[in-house]
Design a protein around this motif. Structure first.
Motif, PDB file in Angstrom:
ATOM      1  N   GLY A   7     -34.837 -49.355 -15.550  1.00 22.10           N
ATOM      2  CA  GLY A   7     -34.920 -48.004 -16.067  1.00 22.10           C
ATOM      3  C   GLY A   7     -35.481 -46.976 -15.111  1.00 22.10           C
ATOM      4  N   GLY A   8     -35.963 -47.421 -13.970  1.00 28.22           N
ATOM      5  CA  GLY A   8     -36.503 -46.467 -13.021  1.00 28.22           C
ATOM      6  C   GLY A   8     -35.402 -45.630 -12.394  1.00 28.22           C
ATOM      7  N   GLY A   9     -35.812 -44.615 -11.645  1.00 29.61           N
ATOM      8  CA  GLY A   9     -34.833 -43.775 -10.987  1.00 29.61           C
ATOM      9  C   GLY A   9     -35.465 -42.558 -10.373  1.00 29.61           C
ATOM     10  N   LEU A  10     -34.608 -41.667  -9.886  1.00 31.70           N
ATOM     11  CA  LEU A  10     -35.023 -40.411  -9.280  1.00 31.70           C
ATOM     12  C   LEU A  10     -34.722 -39.280 -10.255  1.00 31.70           C
ATOM     13  N   VAL A  11     -35.750 -38.548 -10.643  1.00 35.92           N
ATOM     14  CA  VAL A  11     -35.585 -37.434 -11.558  1.00 35.92           C
ATOM     15  C   VAL A  11     -36.352 -36.229 -11.041  1.00 35.92           C
ATOM     16  N   GLN A  12     -36.076 -35.088 -11.651  1.00 38.50           N
ATOM     17  CA  GLN A  12     -36.811 -33.876 -11.311  1.00 38.50           C
ATOM     18  C   GLN A  12     -38.002 -33.721 -12.260  1.00 38.50           C
ATOM     19  N   ALA A  13     -38.966 -32.981 -11.803  1.00 39.84           N
ATOM     20  CA  ALA A  13     -40.140 -32.723 -12.630  1.00 39.84           C
ATOM     21  C   ALA A  13     -39.711 -32.130 -13.975  1.00 39.84           C
ATOM     22  N   GLY A  14     -40.362 -32.619 -15.039  1.00 37.18           N
ATOM     23  CA  GLY A  14     -40.033 -32.160 -16.381  1.00 37.18           C
ATOM     24  C   GLY A  14     -39.026 -33.024 -17.116  1.00 37.18           C
ATOM     25  N   GLU A  15     -38.334 -33.877 -16.393  1.00 42.95           N
ATOM     26  CA  GLU A  15     -37.342 -34.744 -17.021  1.00 42.95           C
ATOM     27  C   GLU A  15     -37.994 -36.009 -17.577  1.00 42.95           C
ATOM     28  N   SER A  16     -37.162 -36.850 -18.190  1.00 43.16           N
ATOM     29  CA  SER A  16     -37.661 -38.063 -18.864  1.00 43.16           C
ATOM     30  C   SER A  16     -36.969 -39.308 -18.336  1.00 43.16           C
ATOM     31  N   LEU A  17     -37.664 -40.425 -18.478  1.00 46.93           N
ATOM     32  CA  LEU A  17     -37.100 -41.742 -18.202  1.00 46.93           C
ATOM     33  C   LEU A  17     -37.646 -42.716 -19.242  1.00 46.93           C
ATOM     34  N   ARG A  18     -36.892 -43.768 -19.510  1.00 45.10           N
ATOM     35  CA  ARG A  18     -37.397 -44.845 -20.349  1.00 45.10           C
ATOM     36  C   ARG A  18     -37.286 -46.154 -19.582  1.00 45.10           C
ATOM     37  N   LEU A  19     -38.416 -46.764 -19.356  1.00 42.98           N
ATOM     38  CA  LEU A  19     -38.459 -48.064 -18.700  1.00 42.98           C
ATOM     39  C   LEU A  19     -38.361 -49.163 -19.754  1.00 42.98           C
ATOM     40  N   SER A  20     -37.708 -50.241 -19.381  1.00 35.62           N
ATOM     41  CA  SER A  20     -37.578 -51.404 -20.269  1.00 35.62           C
ATOM     42  C   SER A  20     -38.094 -52.644 -19.561  1.00 35.62           C
ATOM     43  N   CYS A  21     -38.649 -53.534 -20.333  1.00 35.95           N
ATOM     44  CA  CYS A  21     -39.151 -54.803 -19.800  1.00 35.95           C
ATOM     45  C   CYS A  21     -38.733 -55.892 -20.782  1.00 35.95           C
ATOM     46  N   ASN A  82     -42.037 -38.813 -20.672  1.00 31.01           N
ATOM     47  CA  ASN A  82     -41.540 -37.449 -20.807  1.00 31.01           C
ATOM     48  C   ASN A  82     -42.313 -36.504 -19.910  1.00 31.01           C
ATOM     49  N   ASP A  83     -41.710 -35.363 -19.635  1.00 30.47           N
ATOM     50  CA  ASP A  83     -42.364 -34.339 -18.817  1.00 30.47           C
ATOM     51  C   ASP A  83     -42.939 -34.955 -17.537  1.00 30.47           C
ATOM     52  N   LEU A  84     -42.105 -35.655 -16.829  1.00 30.54           N
ATOM     53  CA  LEU A  84     -42.561 -36.342 -15.623  1.00 30.54           C
ATOM     54  C   LEU A  84     -43.017 -35.362 -14.556  1.00 30.54           C
ATOM     55  N   LYS A  85     -44.015 -35.774 -13.803  1.00 32.63           N
ATOM     56  CA  LYS A  85     -44.594 -34.960 -12.739  1.00 32.63           C
ATOM     57  C   LYS A  85     -44.488 -35.717 -11.417  1.00 32.63           C
ATOM     58  N   PRO A  86     -44.497 -35.004 -10.306  1.00 27.82           N
ATOM     59  CA  PRO A  86     -44.422 -35.684  -9.003  1.00 27.82           C
ATOM     60  C   PRO A  86     -45.508 -36.749  -8.832  1.00 27.82           C
ATOM     61  N   GLN A 112     -40.879 -57.463 -12.012  1.00 31.74           N
ATOM     62  CA  GLN A 112     -40.656 -57.289 -10.582  1.00 31.74           C
ATOM     63  C   GLN A 112     -40.903 -55.878 -10.098  1.00 31.74           C
ATOM     64  N   GLY A 113     -41.134 -54.923 -10.991  1.00 31.54           N
ATOM     65  CA  GLY A 113     -41.358 -53.556 -10.573  1.00 31.54           C
ATOM     66  C   GLY A 113     -40.077 -52.745 -10.563  1.00 31.54           C
ATOM     67  N   THR A 114     -40.187 -51.522 -11.028  1.00 40.65           N
ATOM     68  CA  THR A 114     -39.058 -50.592 -10.993  1.00 40.65           C
ATOM     69  C   THR A 114     -39.569 -49.247 -10.497  1.00 40.65           C
ATOM     70  N   GLN A 115     -38.853 -48.663  -9.543  1.00 43.25           N
ATOM     71  CA  GLN A 115     -39.328 -47.457  -8.859  1.00 43.25           C
ATOM     72  C   GLN A 115     -39.027 -46.203  -9.675  1.00 43.25           C
ATOM     73  N   VAL A 116     -40.034 -45.378  -9.818  1.00 44.66           N
ATOM     74  CA  VAL A 116     -39.879 -44.065 -10.443  1.00 44.66           C
ATOM     75  C   VAL A 116     -40.251 -43.024  -9.391  1.00 44.66           C
ATOM     76  N   THR A 117     -39.336 -42.109  -9.126  1.00 44.98           N
ATOM     77  CA  THR A 117     -39.577 -41.044  -8.164  1.00 44.98           C
ATOM     78  C   THR A 117     -39.299 -39.714  -8.841  1.00 44.98           C
ATOM     79  N   VAL A 118     -40.291 -38.831  -8.793  1.00 37.26           N
ATOM     80  CA  VAL A 118     -40.170 -37.532  -9.446  1.00 37.26           C
ATOM     81  C   VAL A 118     -40.248 -36.452  -8.374  1.00 37.26           C
ATOM     82  N   SER A 119     -39.220 -35.668  -8.263  1.00 32.04           N
ATOM     83  CA  SER A 119     -39.185 -34.589  -7.259  1.00 32.04           C
ATOM     84  C   SER A 119     -39.640 -33.281  -7.905  1.00 32.04           C
ATOM     85  N   SER A 120     -40.240 -32.448  -7.085  1.00 28.59           N
ATOM     86  CA  SER A 120     -40.757 -31.170  -7.609  1.00 28.59           C
ATOM     87  C   SER A 120     -39.714 -30.077  -7.548  1.00 28.59           C
TER      88      SER A 120
END
Length: 120
Positions: A7-21, A82-86, A112-120
């Motif tokens: 569920g990780g990924g690259l998003v912009q600030a303010g967007e949402s992601l849902r991680l699953s395990c 929600n409302d992801l920040k850098p 194993q870890g999933t990368q979340v990257t939030v761009s400003s």
């Protein structure tokens, strides 16, 4: 027992992601479920935790924005962000304490870890 995090990924600030395990294995119960994160050069920190009784706790920086939940039928734990920040940028790990169906043996396992990257 193994955990498959996704569920990780690259998003912009303010967007949402849902991680699953997802838990793979013959388990009786998940006792305690946690999401951790580790940014480069920093220690791993506990982000959110949930017990099998439904009690939850969050680190201060994510309160009101993140939510941990579970689906017992799917043996899956989620982290709604929600409302992801850098500053949320990190490698996110799930960790579960539980009991196996095999004589209720206890287990503790990391995903194993999933990368979340939030761009400003």
């Amino acid at each position: 027992v193994q955990l498959q995090a996704s569920g990780g990924g690259l998003v912009q600030a303010g967007e949402s992601l849902r991680l699953s395990c997802a838990v793979e294995g013959d388990i009786f119960r998940m006792i305690k479920m946690g999401w951790y994160r580790q940014a480069p050069g920093q220690q791993r920190e506990l982000v959110a935790e949930r017990t099998h009784l439904g009690a939850t706790s969050y680190t201060d920086s994510v309160k009101g924005r993140f939510s941990i939940s579970r689906d017992n039928y799917k043996n899956t734990v989620y982290l709604q962000m929600n409302d992801l920040k850098p500053e949320d940028t990190a490698l996110y790990y799930c960790n579960i304490d539980g009991m196996l169906n095999d004589h209720f043996k206890e287990f503790n396992v990391w995903g194993q870890g999933t990368q979340v990257t939030v761009s400003s």
